[in-house]
Motif scaffolding. Sequence first.
Motif, PDB file in Angstrom:
ATOM      1  N   UNK A  74       0.894  -1.164   0.000  1.00  0.00           N
ATOM      2  CA  UNK A  74       0.000   0.000   0.000  1.00  0.00           C
ATOM      3  C   UNK A  74       0.927   1.207   0.000  1.00  0.00           C
ATOM      4  N   UNK A  75       0.854   2.011  -1.042  1.00  0.00           N
ATOM      5  CA  UNK A  75       1.750   3.156  -1.186  1.00  0.00           C
ATOM      6  C   UNK A  75       1.053   4.413  -0.696  1.00  0.00           C
ATOM      7  N   UNK A  76       1.727   5.163   0.161  1.00  0.00           N
ATOM      8  CA  UNK A  76       1.218   6.446   0.649  1.00  0.00           C
ATOM      9  C   UNK A  76       2.302   7.501   0.446  1.00  0.00           C
ATOM     10  N   UNK A  77       1.854   8.731   0.252  1.00  0.00           N
ATOM     11  CA  UNK A  77       2.784   9.838   0.034  1.00  0.00           C
ATOM     12  C   UNK A  77       2.568  10.448  -1.330  1.00  0.00           C
ATOM     13  N   UNK A  78       3.655  10.911  -1.934  1.00  0.00           N
ATOM     14  CA  UNK A  78       3.584  11.575  -3.235  1.00  0.00           C
ATOM     15  C   UNK A  78       4.135  10.648  -4.306  1.00  0.00           C
ATOM     16  N   UNK A  79       3.391  10.512  -5.404  1.00  0.00           N
ATOM     17  CA  UNK A  79       3.876   9.850  -6.610  1.00  0.00           C
ATOM     18  C   UNK A  79       3.598  10.789  -7.780  1.00  0.00           C
ATOM     19  N   UNK A  80       4.313  10.584  -8.870  1.00  0.00           N
ATOM     20  CA  UNK A  80       4.133  11.416 -10.061  1.00  0.00           C
ATOM     21  C   UNK A  80       3.582  10.577 -11.192  1.00  0.00           C
ATOM     22  N   UNK A  81       2.761  11.190 -12.034  1.00  0.00           N
ATOM     23  CA  UNK A  81       2.282  10.516 -13.233  1.00  0.00           C
ATOM     24  C   UNK A  81       3.144  10.956 -14.405  1.00  0.00           C
ATOM     25  N   UNK A  82       3.392  10.043 -15.314  1.00  0.00           N
ATOM     26  CA  UNK A  82       4.094  10.372 -16.556  1.00  0.00           C
ATOM     27  C   UNK A  82       3.902   9.217 -17.521  1.00  0.00           C
ATOM     28  N   UNK A  83       3.567   9.567 -18.747  1.00  0.00           N
ATOM     29  CA  UNK A  83       3.429   8.569 -19.805  1.00  0.00           C
ATOM     30  C   UNK A  83       4.392   8.901 -20.936  1.00  0.00           C
ATOM     31  N   UNK A  84       4.137   8.362 -22.106  1.00  0.00           N
ATOM     32  CA  UNK A  84       5.036   8.468 -23.245  1.00  0.00           C
ATOM     33  C   UNK A  84       5.443   9.912 -23.572  1.00  0.00           C
ATOM     34  N   UNK A  85       4.476  10.801 -23.705  1.00  0.00           N
ATOM     35  CA  UNK A  85       4.785  12.172 -24.123  1.00  0.00           C
ATOM     36  C   UNK A  85       5.654  12.888 -23.097  1.00  0.00           C
ATOM     37  N   UNK A  86       5.338  12.734 -21.823  1.00  0.00           N
ATOM     38  CA  UNK A  86       6.137  13.380 -20.774  1.00  0.00           C
ATOM     39  C   UNK A  86       7.545  12.791 -20.732  1.00  0.00           C
ATOM     40  N   UNK A  87       7.654  11.475 -20.864  1.00  0.00           N
ATOM     41  CA  UNK A  87       8.979  10.851 -20.897  1.00  0.00           C
ATOM     42  C   UNK A  87       9.793  11.363 -22.079  1.00  0.00           C
ATOM     43  N   UNK A  88       9.120  11.589 -23.191  1.00  0.00           N
ATOM     44  CA  UNK A  88       9.796  12.118 -24.366  1.00  0.00           C
ATOM     45  C   UNK A  88      10.381  13.506 -24.131  1.00  0.00           C
ATOM     46  N   UNK A  89       9.836  14.233 -23.193  1.00  0.00           N
ATOM     47  CA  UNK A  89      10.390  15.548 -22.840  1.00  0.00           C
ATOM     48  C   UNK A  89      11.432  15.455 -21.725  1.00  0.00           C
ATOM     49  N   UNK A  90      11.269  14.500 -20.832  1.00  0.00           N
ATOM     50  CA  UNK A  90      12.228  14.342 -19.733  1.00  0.00           C
ATOM     51  C   UNK A  90      13.572  13.807 -20.228  1.00  0.00           C
ATOM     52  N   UNK A  91      13.516  12.866 -21.151  1.00  0.00           N
ATOM     53  CA  UNK A  91      14.726  12.179 -21.589  1.00  0.00           C
ATOM     54  C   UNK A  91      15.784  13.124 -22.171  1.00  0.00           C
ATOM     55  N   UNK A  92      15.422  14.060 -23.058  1.00  0.00           N
ATOM     56  CA  UNK A  92      16.451  14.977 -23.572  1.00  0.00           C
ATOM     57  C   UNK A  92      17.086  15.825 -22.467  1.00  0.00           C
ATOM     58  N   UNK A  93      16.315  16.171 -21.445  1.00  0.00           N
ATOM     59  CA  UNK A  93      16.878  16.921 -20.320  1.00  0.00           C
ATOM     60  C   UNK A  93      17.925  16.086 -19.597  1.00  0.00           C
ATOM     61  N   UNK A  94      17.628  14.820 -19.393  1.00  0.00           N
ATOM     62  CA  UNK A  94      18.585  13.922 -18.750  1.00  0.00           C
ATOM     63  C   UNK A  94      19.854  13.780 -19.589  1.00  0.00           C
ATOM     64  N   UNK A  95      19.677  13.636 -20.904  1.00  0.00           N
ATOM     65  CA  UNK A  95      20.827  13.483 -21.796  1.00  0.00           C
ATOM     66  C   UNK A  95      21.737  14.711 -21.772  1.00  0.00           C
ATOM     67  N   UNK A  96      21.139  15.891 -21.605  1.00  0.00           N
ATOM     68  CA  UNK A  96      21.913  17.136 -21.574  1.00  0.00           C
ATOM     69  C   UNK A  96      22.413  17.482 -20.179  1.00  0.00           C
ATOM     70  N   UNK A  97      22.001  16.700 -19.165  1.00  0.00           N
ATOM     71  CA  UNK A  97      22.396  16.987 -17.794  1.00  0.00           C
ATOM     72  C   UNK A  97      21.659  18.168 -17.188  1.00  0.00           C
TER      73      UNK A  97
END
Length: 193
Positions: A32-55
């Motif tokens: 049973x998970x309590x606290x804060x979790x984040x939602x993210x699917x394909x489109x959001x991951x597509x925006x996060x990944x380039x940020x990670x690659x660039x540091x």
Amino acid sequence: MGVTSAADGIKDVTTPLSDADVESLKSGDRVRISGVIYTARDAAHGRLFPLLEKGEALPVDVKGAIIYYTGPTPPRPGDALGSVGPTTASRMDKFTPALLKAGLKGTIGKGYRGQPVKDALKEYRAVYFGSIGGAGAVLSQFVKKAEIVAYEDLGTEAIRRLEVAEFPAIVLYDCHGGDLYQDGQRQYAREGA
């Protein structure tokens, strides 16, 4: 913040997660998970990944966090959000190792993950939880608050910060190499033989 075992055999998981929290979880554990979790699917991951690659900094702090692969529907009056069922996790496989390296400790979805994700779970001490597909309306009852925190233009695929209380899940892959899918198939084959 911790993992504790309840009298009913279900583990209570509170975010954010530490390495020790993740190491205490084994494939097949009901949680049973309590606290804060984040939602993210394909489109959001597509925006996060380039940020990670660039540091570059991400729009949310993933250290110790859990990302839920879901695109919730709009809420009915009085609800935090609408149906919040899991999507197929393998679609995020190409992004997951980089997020785990950045400190993400868990993901929630449905279905199998590829070997690179399994390897990254071990390397970065993380866990993959499964949630109940087809029961998104029921799962929404465990969400107490929801707000968009990044990429509002993506609509249902925007990143949301969810405050959850006792959100039900099961550990599908643990950081020790445990795989509930493989273990379950082996057990079924032994019992059926």
